[in-house]
Design a protein around this motif. Structure first.
Motif, PDB file in Angstrom:
ATOM      1  N   GLU A  71      38.804  25.249   0.924  1.00  0.00           N
ATOM      2  CA  GLU A  71      37.775  24.792   1.860  1.00  0.00           C
ATOM      3  C   GLU A  71      36.726  23.884   1.220  1.00  0.00           C
ATOM      4  N   ARG A  72      37.028  23.357   0.041  1.00  0.00           N
ATOM      5  CA  ARG A  72      36.012  22.597  -0.702  1.00  0.00           C
ATOM      6  C   ARG A  72      35.460  21.406   0.085  1.00  0.00           C
ATOM      7  N   ASP A  73      36.312  20.697   0.816  1.00  0.00           N
ATOM      8  CA  ASP A  73      35.839  19.538   1.577  1.00  0.00           C
ATOM      9  C   ASP A  73      34.997  19.967   2.778  1.00  0.00           C
ATOM     10  N   LEU A  74      35.365  21.077   3.394  1.00  0.00           N
ATOM     11  CA  LEU A  74      34.589  21.585   4.511  1.00  0.00           C
ATOM     12  C   LEU A  74      33.274  22.196   4.040  1.00  0.00           C
ATOM     13  N   ASP A  75      33.310  22.808   2.856  1.00  0.00           N
ATOM     14  CA  ASP A  75      32.086  23.394   2.306  1.00  0.00           C
ATOM     15  C   ASP A  75      31.008  22.339   2.058  1.00  0.00           C
ATOM     16  N   LYS A  76      31.432  21.115   1.770  1.00  0.00           N
ATOM     17  CA  LYS A  76      30.468  20.037   1.544  1.00  0.00           C
ATOM     18  C   LYS A  76      29.657  19.717   2.801  1.00  0.00           C
ATOM     19  N   LEU A  77      30.206  20.066   3.952  1.00  0.00           N
ATOM     20  CA  LEU A  77      29.571  19.716   5.224  1.00  0.00           C
ATOM     21  C   LEU A  77      28.528  20.732   5.676  1.00  0.00           C
ATOM     22  N   MET A  78      28.565  21.932   5.092  1.00  0.00           N
ATOM     23  CA  MET A  78      27.692  23.004   5.563  1.00  0.00           C
ATOM     24  C   MET A  78      26.574  23.290   4.562  1.00  0.00           C
ATOM     25  N   ASP A  79      25.398  23.530   5.082  1.00  0.00           N
ATOM     26  CA  ASP A  79      24.227  23.751   4.230  1.00  0.00           C
ATOM     27  C   ASP A  79      24.381  24.978   3.337  1.00  0.00           C
ATOM     28  N   ARG A  80      24.961  26.045   3.877  1.00  0.00           N
ATOM     29  CA  ARG A  80      25.039  27.295   3.114  1.00  0.00           C
ATOM     30  C   ARG A  80      26.101  27.260   2.019  1.00  0.00           C
ATOM     31  N   THR A  81      26.997  26.273   2.064  1.00  0.00           N
ATOM     32  CA  THR A  81      28.102  26.242   1.095  1.00  0.00           C
ATOM     33  C   THR A  81      28.171  24.983   0.233  1.00  0.00           C
ATOM     34  N   LYS A  82      27.382  23.966   0.570  1.00  0.00           N
ATOM     35  CA  LYS A  82      27.521  22.680  -0.127  1.00  0.00           C
ATOM     36  C   LYS A  82      27.158  22.752  -1.608  1.00  0.00           C
ATOM     37  N   ASN A  83      26.400  23.761  -1.998  1.00  0.00           N
ATOM     38  CA  ASN A  83      26.012  23.891  -3.407  1.00  0.00           C
ATOM     39  C   ASN A  83      26.888  24.859  -4.185  1.00  0.00           C
ATOM     40  N   ARG A  84      27.984  25.283  -3.592  1.00  0.00           N
ATOM     41  CA  ARG A  84      28.932  26.116  -4.327  1.00  0.00           C
ATOM     42  C   ARG A  84      29.523  25.317  -5.492  1.00  0.00           C
ATOM     43  N   PRO A  85      30.050  25.979  -6.505  1.00  0.00           N
ATOM     44  CA  PRO A  85      30.508  25.285  -7.716  1.00  0.00           C
ATOM     45  C   PRO A  85      31.492  24.145  -7.479  1.00  0.00           C
ATOM     46  N   VAL A  86      32.509  24.363  -6.624  1.00  0.00           N
ATOM     47  CA  VAL A  86      33.548  23.335  -6.442  1.00  0.00           C
ATOM     48  C   VAL A  86      33.063  22.155  -5.587  1.00  0.00           C
ATOM     49  N   PRO A  87      32.536  22.377  -4.373  1.00  0.00           N
ATOM     50  CA  PRO A  87      32.081  21.239  -3.569  1.00  0.00           C
ATOM     51  C   PRO A  87      30.939  20.460  -4.203  1.00  0.00           C
ATOM     52  N   SER A  88      30.120  21.131  -5.022  1.00  0.00           N
ATOM     53  CA  SER A  88      29.005  20.441  -5.672  1.00  0.00           C
ATOM     54  C   SER A  88      29.455  19.648  -6.898  1.00  0.00           C
ATOM     55  N   GLY A  89      30.682  19.913  -7.379  1.00  0.00           N
ATOM     56  CA  GLY A  89      31.202  19.192  -8.532  1.00  0.00           C
ATOM     57  C   GLY A  89      30.897  19.845  -9.863  1.00  0.00           C
ATOM     58  N   ARG A  90      30.227  21.001  -9.855  1.00  0.00           N
ATOM     59  CA  ARG A  90      29.903  21.669 -11.119  1.00  0.00           C
ATOM     60  C   ARG A  90      31.148  22.309 -11.738  1.00  0.00           C
ATOM     61  N   MET A  91      32.128  22.625 -10.891  1.00  0.00           N
ATOM     62  CA  MET A  91      33.372  23.227 -11.373  1.00  0.00           C
ATOM     63  C   MET A  91      34.545  22.449 -10.811  1.00  0.00           C
ATOM     64  N   SER A  92      35.505  22.123 -11.654  1.00  0.00           N
ATOM     65  CA  SER A  92      36.673  21.365 -11.197  1.00  0.00           C
ATOM     66  C   SER A  92      37.606  22.256 -10.387  1.00  0.00           C
ATOM     67  N   VAL A  93      38.429  21.614  -9.575  1.00  0.00           N
ATOM     68  CA  VAL A  93      39.413  22.347  -8.782  1.00  0.00           C
ATOM     69  C   VAL A  93      40.375  23.103  -9.689  1.00  0.00           C
ATOM     70  N   ASN A  94      40.782  22.463 -10.782  1.00  0.00           N
ATOM     71  CA  ASN A  94      41.724  23.098 -11.715  1.00  0.00           C
ATOM     72  C   ASN A  94      41.130  24.353 -12.351  1.00  0.00           C
ATOM     73  N   THR A  95      39.849  24.289 -12.678  1.00  0.00           N
ATOM     74  CA  THR A  95      39.191  25.459 -13.265  1.00  0.00           C
ATOM     75  C   THR A  95      39.124  26.598 -12.256  1.00  0.00           C
ATOM     76  N   ALA A  96      38.759  26.273 -11.022  1.00  0.00           N
ATOM     77  CA  ALA A  96      38.689  27.291  -9.975  1.00  0.00           C
ATOM     78  C   ALA A  96      40.069  27.897  -9.707  1.00  0.00           C
ATOM     79  N   LEU A  97      41.101  27.052  -9.694  1.00  0.00           N
ATOM     80  CA  LEU A  97      42.464  27.549  -9.492  1.00  0.00           C
ATOM     81  C   LEU A  97      42.902  28.443 -10.647  1.00  0.00           C
ATOM     82  N   ALA A  98      42.505  28.064 -11.853  1.00  0.00           N
ATOM     83  CA  ALA A  98      42.850  28.870 -13.025  1.00  0.00           C
ATOM     84  C   ALA A  98      42.200  30.252 -12.935  1.00  0.00           C
ATOM     85  N   ILE A  99      40.936  30.279 -12.516  1.00  0.00           N
ATOM     86  CA  ILE A  99      40.245  31.558 -12.348  1.00  0.00           C
ATOM     87  C   ILE A  99      40.933  32.400 -11.275  1.00  0.00           C
ATOM     88  N   ALA A 100      41.249  31.765 -10.141  1.00  0.00           N
ATOM     89  CA  ALA A 100      41.888  32.475  -9.040  1.00  0.00           C
ATOM     90  C   ALA A 100      43.241  33.049  -9.454  1.00  0.00           C
TER      91      ALA A 100
END
Length: 300
Positions: A71-100
């Motif tokens: 949901e990273r692209d959708l999270d960018k659109l919402m105020d409550r989620t836009k600052n999450r690690p992935v949509p904000s760019g602080r964490m790469s998709v690959n890193t998040a996938l590796a954690i998951a």
């Protein structure tokens, strides 16, 4: 890099880890699992309890990390989620996938050490949450029904971890938390309606903050309270609740129902938020009362 910068970077990493795994939600799930374990166990194994807590956190963390990648692209659109690690760019998709992925493997492994059934239900929970609930959120309000299935697993998971058996007792615990999630998440969907709309999420049963949604909130609140009281009647095997505890839960249920009725009358975000908070208090106190009731009976 200065010492201050290093410390700030460390804090940022820890904060991002907490957000990608939704630590507060994960800990509440662990709490439910521990409550279910204490209800089902005859002699507490602290090793099993530790494994359940760790494995449970891994499973919830994995689900949330996968969810935030999808949901990273959708999270960018919402105020409550836009600052999450992935949509904000602080964490790469690959890193998040590796954690998951790591958390999924670790979680299933840890729960398997307890017993295979616990691991199976944990894996089912991740699959439904990630593969069914997440994509359905933008397509149909029925996503809440689908999401209520993995959301209801933790309470019963603890019993399965304690007994290595699935019967009427964990089934009842599942039903309690299953019905509870509807007023809880519809309340959230109500006061976050505008923000969810930005991301294209359909969380309310009618798609609107209207009388129909408020009516369904009341109906499912009643079902939640009724289901919570079933163990009082001695029809749920080894899961039993004394009449005194039943009366306490009934009182809590009536307070919860009052909050649902208030939402029907006022239909505003403030009342919806109050219902959400009351629902959290209800399920938390219910689990504490269930466990306390059991051990008081044993000690007496």
């Amino acid at each position: 890099m200065s010492v201050t910068q290093v410390d700030t970077a460390k804090i940022s990493v820890v904060q991002d880890f907490k957000e990608i795994t939704k630590m507060r939600l994960a800990l509440s799930v662990v709490f439910s699992s521990v409550a279910g374990y204490l209800l089902g166990v005859e002699t507490i194994s602290w090793t099993t309890l530790f494994l359940l807590a760790v494995g449970g956190y891994f499973m919830v963390g994995a689900s949330n990390a996968f969810n935030q990648v999808i949901e990273r692209d959708l999270d960018k659109l919402m105020d409550r989620t836009k600052n999450r690690p992935v949509p904000s760019g602080r964490m790469s998709v690959n890193t998040a996938l590796a954690i998951a992925t790591l958390f999924t493997i670790a979680g299933i492994t840890v729960l398997y050490v307890i017993n295979p059934q616990t691991a199976m239900f944990g894996a089912i929970s991740i699959f439904i949450y990630v593969s069914l609930y997440t994509p359905l959120k933008t397509k149909t309000p029925l996503s809440v029904f689908v999401g209520a299935i993995p959301g209801a697993i933790p309470f019963m998971l603890g019993w399965v971890a304690a007994t290595n058996d699935f019967g009427i007792e964990p089934g009842t615990l599942f039903m309690v938390q299953f019905f509870w999630q509807f007023p809880h998440f519809w309340a959230i969907g109500w006061f976050l309606f505008d923000d969810y709309k930005k991301g294209g999420f359909f969380m309310l049963p009618t798609g609107k903050r209207d009388q129909g949604t408020a009516t369904q909130v009341i109906i499912y609140t009643i079902w939640t309270v009724v289901t919570s009281l079933i163990p009082v009647f001695g029809v749920t095997g080894n899961l039993y609740l004394t009449p005194v505890s039943g009366v306490i839960i009934l009182i809590l249920g009536l307070v919860l129902l009052k909050s649902a009725i208030q939402l029907y009358r006022k239909r505003d975000s403030k009342t919806a938020k109050q219902l959400m908070l009351m629902s959290v208090l209800y399920i938390t106190l219910l689990q504490i009362i269930y466990v306390a009731d059991k051990f008081i009976r044993i000690w007496i």
